[in-house]
Enzyme design. Sequence first.
Site, mmCIF file in Angstrom:
data_model
loop_
_atom_site.group_PDB
_atom_site.id
_atom_site.type_symbol
_atom_site.label_atom_id
_atom_site.label_comp_id
_atom_site.label_asym_id
_atom_site.label_seq_id
_atom_site.Cartn_x
_atom_site.Cartn_y
_atom_site.Cartn_z
ATOM 1 N N GLU A 176 9.341 -18.911 9.672
ATOM 2 C CA GLU A 176 7.980 -19.453 9.680
ATOM 3 C C GLU A 176 7.113 -18.854 8.577
ATOM 4 O O GLU A 176 6.016 -19.347 8.306
ATOM 5 C CB GLU A 176 7.330 -19.228 11.052
ATOM 6 C CG GLU A 176 7.205 -17.795 11.500
ATOM 7 C CD GLU A 176 8.441 -17.273 12.206
ATOM 8 O OE1 GLU A 176 8.299 -16.320 13.007
ATOM 9 O OE2 GLU A 176 9.557 -17.810 11.966
ATOM 10 N N CYS A 281 20.070 -7.827 1.334
ATOM 11 C CA CYS A 281 21.262 -7.112 1.808
ATOM 12 C C CYS A 281 21.759 -6.109 0.780
ATOM 13 O O CYS A 281 22.414 -5.134 1.135
ATOM 14 C CB CYS A 281 22.364 -8.114 2.135
ATOM 15 S SG CYS A 281 21.928 -9.264 3.442
#
Length: 310
Positions: A176, A281
């Site tokens: 969102e 990551c």
Amino acid sequence: MRYPRVCNTIAGGCRDSSREHLDVISPLDGSLLTQVPLSGEAEVAQAVAAARAAFPAWAARPILERARVFFHYRALLEQHRDELAAMIHEENGKTLDEARAEVVKAIEVTEFACGLPQWATGEVLEVSAGIECRVDQVPLGVVASITPFNFPCMVPHWTVPIALCLGNTFILKPSEKVPRTAQRTAELLERAGLPPGVFGVVHGGRDAVRALCDHPGVTALSFVGSTPVAKEVYVRGSRALKRVLALGGAKNHLVVLADAEPASTAENVVASVTGCAGQRCMAASVLVAVGPVDPIIARVCSDARRVVPG
């Protein structure tokens, strides 16, 4: 508000939600970009119904015909690369260069999807006289991806072009915090020739995620995000007999040996830690020093001090 309110993409159209809307704030300057609906069970049900209705005709198309859509889509991604990068930069906060590199990765996966007709061919084994074993590649049905805020273009493309080219229909639930990139993805897929209902976008938070995990019409689900949510998605989706791929957070370690070249090692370690605002990551959080490497560590510290936040 800089842009019109974001809406869900269902059955090829823009569907607003009567539920609460959330402000989308740019991390660049704190400005209000738009508002995004916090969709729930009803909106997910609508998207699944549209995807299920579109599935038979899309799955029945020859894979060469489906792949042709992604040749067009790949060209559109290339054509709109700078626009998409600016959108990512504005709603995510990463630098423009990093945003452009993200779009390039999305293009690369789309190129892979274009080659799927040569890979998903199935197999026929003649095991004895008059007896064959046959392996066919068949679409699963309606599949969904729940994607994070840190790569609003690249991570959805880990699944979107491949799943669609293989004949599935698809629902994307983006973070969102970065809804505009997902909405633009839907618009470009439509321009590339994807039929209405084959790809949908449902915006929202926890309620939308749980609805996708629980809905019996969703056959498979992928998730990328934090480990606690990954565990919940895996347990909840598996309990509903879905195929679930849930990727959680990672602790990345870099190992530095005594024969490492100091300048390039320090440069790459600092780039790893600070790239994409550290929200990726590859943002190594641990440096394992082996042997007499104090000069290299000193160089890492020196280079890190020169990084200017923002």
